[in-house]
Design a protein around this motif. Sequence first.
Motif: not given
Length: 296
Positions: A108-113, A227-232, A127-134
Amino acid sequence: MNVVLTLDEKSLKSLMTRFQKNQLPTKNPYLHFFAKIGKTSVSVYTSGKVVFQGVDAERLAGEFGYAMQELPVGQENIIGTDEVGNGSYFGGLIVVASFIDAERLTLLEKLGVADSKTLSDNKICQIAPSLIENVEHISLVVEPHKYNEVIESGYNAVSIKVALHNQAIFLLERKLKIKPENVVIDAFTSRKNYERYVQKEKNQVTSSITLLTKAEHQFLAVACSSVIARYLFLEDLKRLSSESGFHLPSGAGALSDKIAAKILKRSGIESLSNFAKLHFANTQKALQLSKKESED
């Protein structure tokens, strides 16, 4: 920070005596008493409700029975939840619960969440696809048509969010191999309201829950969910736009009224219910616009 209390007559008199020297005049006809203590205001409404607003809201409210929450320490082993879409006329309501451990914290820190409201939609989509996957998470998407059905069945704008947050946390608890140390919810209502509504739900969360205003600024688990919710939500809005034949905007402004009026004129209220949350005031405005256009 906002804290809302309902006090009896004796406690109200005690409060007004306590803050009498800080009292200020007010033109609000619904306010019986108003005071400003530093950067915090205290508003006593004619209904008996008292609103403490500002940096010292919890401390001052604590003098009159409000129990301050103990915040979780650290960022690890926490479930954080947030929702997107509740303020938008078009599109669904999305609630996401995310679990963050030490390994995911580094990601999360690396992606700048950060809170989705502080990130551009382009950044979120990156960044959201990476969060959803990991990241271990549960996402619940209530499409407009289903949302309208649930509202008509007796839920309101707050109780439906309580139900969704509770269910997302419950499902994520079952999915995890370890019990989270705490659950942090980005507060959208008072704890009293949350507990009143959640007790009606079939599935009950076992973890300790903290409701915190602007929690996404303090806990990365909540920021991740935002972030995930906004992306969806954006993906859902894009799909609904394609289905409707109109570019459906986020929010609930005048543009939403105009587009809703066009959908009404073309295919009626039943069609609009597939794309919009009908209990919003935009529906009545759109009906008036549609009627006016037909008369012209």
